[in-house]
Motif scaffolding. Structure first.
Motif, mmCIF file in Angstrom:
data_model
loop_
_atom_site.group_PDB
_atom_site.id
_atom_site.type_symbol
_atom_site.label_atom_id
_atom_site.label_comp_id
_atom_site.label_asym_id
_atom_site.label_seq_id
_atom_site.Cartn_x
_atom_site.Cartn_y
_atom_site.Cartn_z
ATOM 1 N N CYS A 66 0.800 -1.220 0.000
ATOM 2 C CA CYS A 66 0.000 0.000 0.000
ATOM 3 C C CYS A 66 0.833 1.271 0.000
ATOM 4 O O CYS A 66 0.360 2.330 -0.423
ATOM 5 N N THR A 67 2.072 1.207 0.442
ATOM 6 C CA THR A 67 2.871 2.417 0.572
ATOM 7 C C THR A 67 3.337 2.984 -0.771
ATOM 8 O O THR A 67 3.791 4.125 -0.841
ATOM 9 N N THR A 68 3.242 2.198 -1.844
ATOM 10 C CA THR A 68 3.553 2.707 -3.181
ATOM 11 C C THR A 68 2.359 2.634 -4.130
ATOM 12 O O THR A 68 2.455 3.070 -5.270
ATOM 13 N N ALA A 69 1.233 2.095 -3.658
ATOM 14 C CA ALA A 69 0.069 1.907 -4.531
ATOM 15 C C ALA A 69 -0.425 3.241 -5.093
ATOM 16 O O ALA A 69 -0.768 3.346 -6.278
ATOM 17 N N SER A 70 -0.470 4.278 -4.256
ATOM 18 C CA SER A 70 -0.960 5.584 -4.728
ATOM 19 C C SER A 70 -0.066 6.143 -5.826
ATOM 20 O O SER A 70 -0.549 6.730 -6.801
ATOM 21 N N LEU A 71 1.252 5.979 -5.679
ATOM 22 C CA LEU A 71 2.184 6.439 -6.711
ATOM 23 C C LEU A 71 1.877 5.781 -8.041
ATOM 24 O O LEU A 71 1.754 6.451 -9.080
ATOM 25 N N PHE A 72 1.756 4.451 -8.039
ATOM 26 C CA PHE A 72 1.485 3.737 -9.285
ATOM 27 C C PHE A 72 0.129 4.141 -9.869
ATOM 28 O O PHE A 72 -0.006 4.268 -11.090
ATOM 29 N N ARG A 73 -0.855 4.349 -9.006
ATOM 30 C CA ARG A 73 -2.180 4.749 -9.492
ATOM 31 C C ARG A 73 -2.143 6.147 -10.090
ATOM 32 O O ARG A 73 -2.733 6.406 -11.150
ATOM 33 N N GLN A 74 -1.482 7.072 -9.418
ATOM 34 C CA GLN A 74 -1.406 8.431 -9.937
ATOM 35 C C GLN A 74 -0.693 8.483 -11.289
ATOM 36 O O GLN A 74 -1.030 9.317 -12.140
ATOM 37 N N CYS A 75 0.282 7.598 -11.474
ATOM 38 C CA CYS A 75 1.045 7.579 -12.718
ATOM 39 C C CYS A 75 0.400 6.711 -13.792
ATOM 40 O O CYS A 75 0.938 6.572 -14.898
ATOM 41 N N GLY A 76 -0.755 6.108 -13.476
ATOM 42 C CA GLY A 76 -1.496 5.315 -14.449
ATOM 43 C C GLY A 76 -0.875 3.970 -14.770
ATOM 44 O O GLY A 76 -1.136 3.406 -15.843
ATOM 45 N N ILE A 77 -0.066 3.416 -13.838
ATOM 46 C CA ILE A 77 0.590 2.137 -14.120
ATOM 47 C C ILE A 77 0.258 1.074 -13.076
ATOM 48 O O ILE A 77 0.914 0.029 -13.040
ATOM 49 N N TYR A 78 -0.754 1.336 -12.245
ATOM 50 C CA TYR A 78 -1.062 0.362 -11.190
ATOM 51 C C TYR A 78 -1.526 -0.966 -11.771
ATOM 52 O O TYR A 78 -1.099 -2.037 -11.310
ATOM 53 N N ASP A 79 -2.394 -0.931 -12.780
ATOM 54 C CA ASP A 79 -2.863 -2.182 -13.393
ATOM 55 C C ASP A 79 -1.704 -2.943 -14.025
ATOM 56 O O ASP A 79 -1.656 -4.183 -13.968
ATOM 57 N N ASP A 80 -0.774 -2.214 -14.634
ATOM 58 C CA ASP A 80 0.410 -2.867 -15.214
ATOM 59 C C ASP A 80 1.259 -3.503 -14.120
ATOM 60 O O ASP A 80 1.798 -4.600 -14.306
ATOM 61 N N PHE A 81 1.369 -2.797 -12.994
ATOM 62 C CA PHE A 81 2.131 -3.332 -11.872
ATOM 63 C C PHE A 81 1.502 -4.613 -11.340
ATOM 64 O O PHE A 81 2.191 -5.614 -11.117
ATOM 65 N N VAL A 82 0.191 -4.597 -11.139
ATOM 66 C CA VAL A 82 -0.505 -5.778 -10.636
ATOM 67 C C VAL A 82 -0.361 -6.936 -11.615
ATOM 68 O O VAL A 82 -0.221 -8.097 -11.213
ATOM 69 N N ALA A 83 -0.351 -6.622 -12.911
ATOM 70 C CA ALA A 83 -0.251 -7.677 -13.929
ATOM 71 C C ALA A 83 1.087 -8.398 -13.874
ATOM 72 O O ALA A 83 1.169 -9.598 -14.175
ATOM 73 N N ILE A 84 2.154 -7.693 -13.500
ATOM 74 C CA ILE A 84 3.470 -8.350 -13.441
ATOM 75 C C ILE A 84 3.777 -8.859 -12.028
ATOM 76 O O ILE A 84 4.793 -9.539 -11.828
ATOM 77 N N GLY A 85 2.931 -8.522 -11.067
ATOM 78 C CA GLY A 85 3.152 -8.949 -9.687
ATOM 79 C C GLY A 85 2.323 -10.166 -9.326
ATOM 80 O O GLY A 85 1.438 -10.588 -10.076
ATOM 81 N N LYS A 86 2.608 -10.725 -8.173
ATOM 82 C CA LYS A 86 1.847 -11.864 -7.664
ATOM 83 C C LYS A 86 1.458 -11.573 -6.227
ATOM 84 O O LYS A 86 2.310 -11.220 -5.396
ATOM 85 N N LEU A 87 0.171 -11.685 -5.946
ATOM 86 C CA LEU A 87 -0.353 -11.373 -4.629
ATOM 87 C C LEU A 87 0.342 -12.210 -3.563
ATOM 88 O O LEU A 87 0.526 -13.413 -3.717
ATOM 89 N N VAL A 88 0.744 -11.545 -2.482
ATOM 90 C CA VAL A 88 1.369 -12.253 -1.363
ATOM 91 C C VAL A 88 0.638 -11.868 -0.086
ATOM 92 O O VAL A 88 0.429 -10.693 0.194
ATOM 93 N N SER A 89 0.191 -12.874 0.642
ATOM 94 C CA SER A 89 -0.550 -12.611 1.874
ATOM 95 C C SER A 89 0.187 -13.108 3.105
ATOM 96 O O SER A 89 -0.285 -12.922 4.218
ATOM 97 N N SER A 90 1.360 -13.746 2.905
ATOM 98 C CA SER A 90 2.122 -14.211 4.067
ATOM 99 C C SER A 90 3.551 -14.546 3.683
ATOM 100 O O SER A 90 3.846 -14.817 2.513
ATOM 101 N N ILE A 91 4.422 -14.493 4.677
ATOM 102 C CA ILE A 91 5.779 -15.018 4.555
ATOM 103 C C ILE A 91 5.848 -16.241 5.457
ATOM 104 O O ILE A 91 5.567 -16.155 6.653
ATOM 105 N N GLN A 92 6.196 -17.376 4.897
ATOM 106 C CA GLN A 92 6.273 -18.613 5.674
ATOM 107 C C GLN A 92 7.703 -18.823 6.156
ATOM 108 O O GLN A 92 8.636 -18.865 5.356
ATOM 109 N N MET A 93 7.863 -18.944 7.455
ATOM 110 C CA MET A 93 9.177 -19.170 8.061
ATOM 111 C C MET A 93 9.346 -20.673 8.258
ATOM 112 O O MET A 93 8.572 -21.310 8.990
ATOM 113 N N CYS A 94 10.348 -21.244 7.602
ATOM 114 C CA CYS A 94 10.498 -22.700 7.540
ATOM 115 C C CYS A 94 11.808 -23.152 8.188
ATOM 116 O O CYS A 94 12.732 -22.366 8.390
#
Length: 492
Positions: A66-94
Motif C-alpha cells: 500500500c505504501t507505493t500503490a498511490s504512486l502507481f495509481r497516480q502515474c497510471g501504471i497500477y494495473d500494469d504493476f498488478v499484472a506483473i506482480g503476484k499477490l502475497v498474503s504471508s511469509i512462511q518461516m520454515c
C-alpha cells in the motif's frame, strides 16, 4: 560553464521568461527512474546518466504494498504493476526439515490500507518504470569523474570526456554513489562533514540472488498456486538463511544470505561492490547447493535444483550494507535512495523508500519558483530531508529487526520466539504504523485512499508549483488536511 560558488543572482522574475530548473540525475536505478518519471509528468527538464553500458536484468524479487500503490495509481501504471506482480498474503518461516514453523500474515491489507501487497521480479518492475521515460532522456556509459556546483549551477564531467550542465544534481547512484563521494570530499575539506558520514559502509551479510528461467508446475508444483509462495528457511546449525518466491512469470526468485562474523567479514571484504556482479557467485553456489527448500507436492528439492534452472549470468553475489547517512544535500546537490540510506534487504523496504524519496523530492522541486537560486534549492532539499529522515530511520530499524529474525544469534532466536506468539492485535498495530506513510504526488490528481487506517500527514503534499494560483490546500476526504493532527512516524 564555469561554476563560481561566489556568484549569487538577484533575479527579477517579473521580466524573465518562465524557466523550470534543469535536473541532472546520476543513476538509472529504481529511485532514479521514479524521479525521472515524475519530473517528466511535471514538465521539468531532466536527464538521467547511468555508468553502465547496458542495464542487466539482474536481481531477485521485491515486495511492494500500500505504501507505493498511490504512486502507481497516480502515474497510471497500477494495473500494469498488478499484472506483473503476484499477490502475497504471508511469509512462511520454515526449517531445514521443510516444515513451516510460523507465518507472518498480511491478509486484509486492502481493507486496512487500501491496497494489497505483491511480489514482483526486479527486472519486470525496472522495465515498467523505464517505459515511462523517453528513451532520449537516459544516457548510458556515463561514469562521473568530477562534479562542481555553485551559485550559477552544477557541472558534472564524465569519463568519456563529455560534460553536463544543470541547476540541480541528484545522486541516485547506489550505495557507493560517486555523487555522494564527490560531495563528501568537498564537505570534508571544508570541515562540514559529520564524522560518522566519513566512515566506510558497514555490512554484516552477503547474499546470493537469482531468478530461474520460466518453469512448469510439474517442475515446481507451487507455481500452480494463485498466490505467491514466499518461503524463508532458517539454517539449524549454519550461519545462513535462504528464500524462494514464486512469480507470475512462472519463475522462482531465490536467494541465500550468509551472516558474517569477524573472520568471514574479512574473507568477503574483497568482494565489496555496488554492482550486481558474478565474481564469487559460483563459489557461493557450491556452498549452498544442498540447502533444502519446499516446492510443493512433497518434492524434496534443494537450492541445487534452482541453480540448475537458472542462467549462470543471472546469479549474483552482493554485499548487503546497512547505514543511514546524516548528510543528504548541500547547495544544489541532493541524494536519494541507497546513496543516502542503505537497508538490509531482509526488511524489503529499500526500493520502496527510494520511491518515497523520489515522490517528496519531485513535489519540492516542482514547488520551486521559476529561475530558483541556490538558497531556494537548498531550502527545498532541507524540507525533503526533514520529511523523509524519521520515516527512513524507522524503516532502517525495521529492516534490522527482520534481518535479526532470520539470523542465528540469541537475539534471532528470541525474535522468532516472539513472532510465533505475538498477539493479533499487537501485530495489527505494528502494521498500522509501518503502513501509515503512503505518500502521493502533489502535482498529479490525488487518488482516493480507501484504507480504514488513514495515511499519515505528508507535508510535501501541499506544495504548490510556480504556475498554480490557487492558495487552498488539496481537499480529499481520505487525505489528512493541514488542520488535522500530524501523525509522526513511530519506531516499531
Amino acid at each position: 560553464m564555469e561554476i563560481n560558488p561566489a556568484v549569487t543572482f538577484k533575479h527579477d522574475r517579473s521580466v524573465m521568461y518562465a524557466k523550470r530548473p534543469k535536473v541532472l540525475i546520476v543513476g538509472a536505478g529504481l529511485g532514479g527512474l521514479t524521479l525521472g518519471m515524475l519530473l517528466h509528468k511535471a514538465h521539468i527538464p531532466f536527464e538521467i546518466y547511468e555508468r553502465a553500458a547496458e542495464v542487466k536484468s539482474l536481481g531477485s524479487a521485491m515486495y511492494f504494498n500500500c505504501t507505493t500503490a498511490s504512486l502507481f495509481r497516480q502515474c497510471g501504471i497500477y494495473d500494469d504493476f498488478v499484472a506483473i506482480g503476484k499477490l502475497v498474503s504471508s511469509i512462511q518461516m520454515c526449517n531445514e526439515q521443510r516444515e513451516v514453523e510460523f507465518s507472518i500474515n498480511f491478509a486484509g491489507h486492502d481493507k486496512l490500507f487500501g491496497a494489497n501487497g505483491y511480489i514482483v521480479s526486479r527486472p519486470q518492475l525496472y522495465d515498467l518504470l523505464r517505459r515511462q521515460i523517453p528513451k532520449e532522456r537516459i544516457h548510458l556509459s556515463k561514469k562521473v569523474l568530477t562534479m562542481d556546483q555553485g551559485g550559477n549551477g552544477v557541472l558534472i564531467r564524465f569519463s568519456d570526456g563529455t560534460e553536463a550542465e544543470g541547476d540541480i544534481l541528484v545522486g541516485a547512484d547506489g550505495a557507493y554513489s560517486a555523487v555522494r563521494q564527490g560531495l563528501y570530499t568537498k564537505l570534508r575539506k571544508a570541515k562540514k562533514l559529520p564524522a560518522s558520514d566519513a566512515l566506510p559502509l558497514p555490512f554484516s551479510t552477503v547474499c546470493l540472488v537469482a531468478q530461474t528461467r520460466p518453469l512448469t508446475a510439474e517442475e515446481f508444483p507451487d507455481l500452480a498456486l494463485e498466490e505467491c509462495q514466499f518461503r524463508n528457511t532458517i539454517g539449524t546449525d549454519k550461519m545462513y538463511a535462504w528464500a524462494t518466491l514464486t512469480t507470475t512469470q512462472n519463475t522462482i526468485c531465490w536467494g541465500a544470505t550468509l551472516f558474517l562474523d569477524e573472520e568471514s567479514s574479512k574473507e568477503n571484504d574483497a568482494f565489496r561492490s555496488s554492482e550486481w556482479g558474478q565474481e564469487a557467485a559460483a563459489a557461493m553456489c557450491e556452498d549452498v547447493k544442498d540447502f533444502p527448500i519446499i516446492s510443493g507436492h512433497g518434492k524434496k528439492f534443494t537450492l541445487q535444483d534452482m541453480i540448475d534452472r537458472t542462467p549462470k549470468e543471472l546469479i549474483s553475489k552482493v554485499m548487503l550494507e546497512e547505514k543511514v547517512f546524516k548528510t543528504w544535500y548541500h547547495c544544489r546537490t541532493v541524494l536519494i535512495g541507497d546513496a543516502c540510506h542503505k537497508f538490509n534487504p531482509q526488511g524489503g523496504v529499500g526500493a520502496t523508500n527510494a520511491m518515497h524519496d523520489a515522490i517528496v523530492l519531485a513535489n519540492l522541486i516542482n514547488g520551486l519558483p521559476f529561475h530558483p537560486v541556490a538558497e531556494e534549492i537548498e531550502s527545498a532539499f532541507q524540507a525533503y530531508q526533514e520529511e523523509r529522515f524519521q520515516w527512513v530511520q524507522e524503516a532502517f530499524d525495521s529492516s534490522k529487526v527482520h534481518r535479526t529474525m532470520v539470523g542465528q544469534s540469541m537475539a534471532s532466536k528470541f525474535s522468532r520466539f516472539f513472532a510465533k506468539r505475538i498477539p493479533a492485535w499487537l501485530f495489527e498495530r505494528i502494521q498500522e504504523r509501518s503502513c501509515s506513510y503512503r505518500p502521493q504526488v502533489a502535482f498529479l490528481p490525488l487518488v482516493e485512499d480507501t484504507g480504514r487506517v488513514k495515511p499519515a500527514y505528508q507535508p510535501s503534499l501541499y506544495i504548490k508549483g510556480p504556475v498554480e494560483k490557487e492558495e487552498t490546500k488539496p481537499t480529499n476526504p481520505t487525505v489528512p488536511t493541514a488542520n488535522e493532527p500530524i501523525q509522526s512516524p513511530a519506531v516499531v
